[in-house]
Scaffold this motif. Structure first.
Motif, mmCIF file in Angstrom:
data_model
loop_
_atom_site.group_PDB
_atom_site.id
_atom_site.type_symbol
_atom_site.label_atom_id
_atom_site.label_comp_id
_atom_site.label_asym_id
_atom_site.label_seq_id
_atom_site.Cartn_x
_atom_site.Cartn_y
_atom_site.Cartn_z
ATOM 1 N N VAL A 57 0.883 -1.157 0.000
ATOM 2 C CA VAL A 57 0.000 0.000 0.000
ATOM 3 C C VAL A 57 0.926 1.214 0.000
ATOM 4 O O VAL A 57 1.527 1.560 1.016
ATOM 5 C CB VAL A 57 -0.926 0.035 1.234
ATOM 6 C CG1 VAL A 57 -1.756 1.313 1.218
ATOM 7 C CG2 VAL A 57 -1.837 -1.182 1.251
ATOM 8 N N GLY A 58 1.062 1.842 -1.143
ATOM 9 C CA GLY A 58 2.003 2.941 -1.265
ATOM 10 C C GLY A 58 3.431 2.450 -1.033
ATOM 11 O O GLY A 58 3.890 1.484 -1.647
ATOM 12 N N LYS A 108 -7.086 -1.045 3.668
ATOM 13 C CA LYS A 108 -6.451 -1.742 2.539
ATOM 14 C C LYS A 108 -5.469 -2.811 3.006
ATOM 15 O O LYS A 108 -5.444 -3.922 2.475
ATOM 16 C CB LYS A 108 -5.729 -0.732 1.649
ATOM 17 C CG LYS A 108 -6.646 0.143 0.818
ATOM 18 C CD LYS A 108 -5.827 1.054 -0.092
ATOM 19 C CE LYS A 108 -6.730 1.923 -0.950
ATOM 20 N NZ LYS A 108 -5.925 2.817 -1.832
ATOM 21 N N LYS A 145 -11.789 6.642 -0.725
ATOM 22 C CA LYS A 145 -10.716 7.260 -1.496
ATOM 23 C C LYS A 145 -10.206 6.245 -2.519
ATOM 24 O O LYS A 145 -9.863 5.126 -2.156
ATOM 25 C CB LYS A 145 -9.577 7.700 -0.577
ATOM 26 C CG LYS A 145 -8.446 8.434 -1.292
ATOM 27 C CD LYS A 145 -7.366 8.850 -0.309
ATOM 28 C CE LYS A 145 -6.221 9.561 -1.009
ATOM 29 N NZ LYS A 145 -5.148 9.944 -0.062
ATOM 30 N N GLY A 146 -10.179 6.658 -3.761
ATOM 31 C CA GLY A 146 -9.711 5.753 -4.797
ATOM 32 C C GLY A 146 -10.701 4.619 -5.037
ATOM 33 O O GLY A 146 -11.913 4.792 -4.956
ATOM 34 N N LYS A 147 -10.165 3.456 -5.298
ATOM 35 C CA LYS A 147 -10.988 2.279 -5.579
ATOM 36 C C LYS A 147 -11.737 1.854 -4.320
ATOM 37 O O LYS A 147 -11.149 1.697 -3.255
ATOM 38 C CB LYS A 147 -10.108 1.128 -6.067
ATOM 39 C CG LYS A 147 -10.893 -0.111 -6.466
ATOM 40 C CD LYS A 147 -9.970 -1.213 -6.965
ATOM 41 C CE LYS A 147 -10.750 -2.464 -7.337
ATOM 42 N NZ LYS A 147 -9.863 -3.557 -7.817
#
Length: 293
Positions: free
Chosen positions: A181-182, A220, A251-253
């Motif tokens: 994640v990032g 996530k 946020k995002g998907k």
């Protein structure tokens, strides 16, 4: 119909006797309204002397006495007996909207942007609930810093056990089963070994009394684990355990389980902001206590 010697004035093709002046006025008002109705319908003038009445009499039709009026259709707003009433208002206003009673909450979640104070509120609420003698277990996540720089996250149980959730990766992913994640690489095995036994703890379902399970957070990183997702879903649909957890803001998907939690009618979601985070603790505790009833 022919009027008798004792009859009063003819009204709507019939007669009435010994009628008060007030009744005559009301009858005339209804006659005017009925005439207007017939004109709009293209039937010509209504009342005494109309062509339709003449045709009916030629065929042997005779009006029946009905109070003061003939059997012609009554104008809207007129009542038998010579009095008038206000026009009906049906259709002018919408029917009362039916509202269903909200479903009783079974679980409580906090949401808000990173760093807003969700974990701090979870920890404070846990202390209050424990002091009330409520059985409680679970875990929360904690930042890990080194030299003032955040290098990852740990999972910390309420009993004090600690395990790695994620750490900053050294570079682009090269491992086939690496979860990222990032910049953070998730240590899925470490997370599952610490978190899953808490969610599947037989003590949480060993008695009829409801328990509280802290899950901070469902995001996530945690949702890389299918076993974790299944365990959370089982608690959500069960009846013996109340979840006090946190979920991220959209946020995002979209995250499937997070969106499901957010949309469930039996879940109470508190949106944590800078304005309310110092005053919302009692509301959170009260919501959890209500779920336990």
């Amino acid at each position: 119909m022919h009027a008798s010697s004792e009859a009063g004035p003819t009204v709507f093709g019939g007669t009435y006797s010994r009628v008060s002046e007030r009744g005559v006025v009301a009858a005339q008002a209804c006659e005017k309204e009925r005439a207007a109705v017939h004109r709009k319908a293209g039937n010509g003038a209504a009342g005494l002397g109309s062509s339709r009445d003449g045709e009916r009499r030629e065929r042997g039709w005779q009006p029946k006495q009905r109070g003061l009026f003939s059997p012609l259709p009554r104008a809207r707003g007129c009542r038998e007996g010579g009095s008038a009433r206000a026009p009906a208002t049906a259709g002018r206003f919408p029917a009362a909207t039916r509202t269903e009673a909200p479903a009783m909450a079974k679980h409580v979640f906090l949401t808000g942007p990173p760093g807003i104070g969700k974990t701090t509120l979870i920890q404070k609420a846990t202390e209050v609930l424990k002091s009330s003698g409520i059985p409680i277990d679970g875990f929360y996540t904690e930042e890990v810093r080194e030299g003032g720089r955040r290098i990852g996250f740990d999972v910390v149980t309420l009993s004090g056990r600690r395990g790695i959730l994620s750490r900053v990766g050294s570079g682009p992913s090269t491992a086939r089963r690496e979860y990222r994640v990032g910049q953070y690489v998730v240590d899925l095995m470490s997370f599952e070994q610490l978190a899953l036994p808490l969610l599947r703890n037989p003590d949480l379902a060993s008695s009829t009394a409801k328990k509280v399970c802290i899950i901070d957070e469902i995001g996530k990183m945690e949702l890389f684990s299918q076993s974790f997702t299944q365990a959370v879903h089982q608690i959500l649909t069960g009846s013996g355990t109340v979840i006090l957890g946190t979920i991220p803001v959209p946020k995002g998907k979209p995250l499937g389980l997070v969106e499901e939690i957010r949309s469930r009618k039996e879940v109470k979601v508190f949106n944590i902001t800078k304005e309310n985070r110092d005053s919302i603790l009692q509301d959170i505790v009260a919501a959890v206590q209500s779920c336990l009833k």
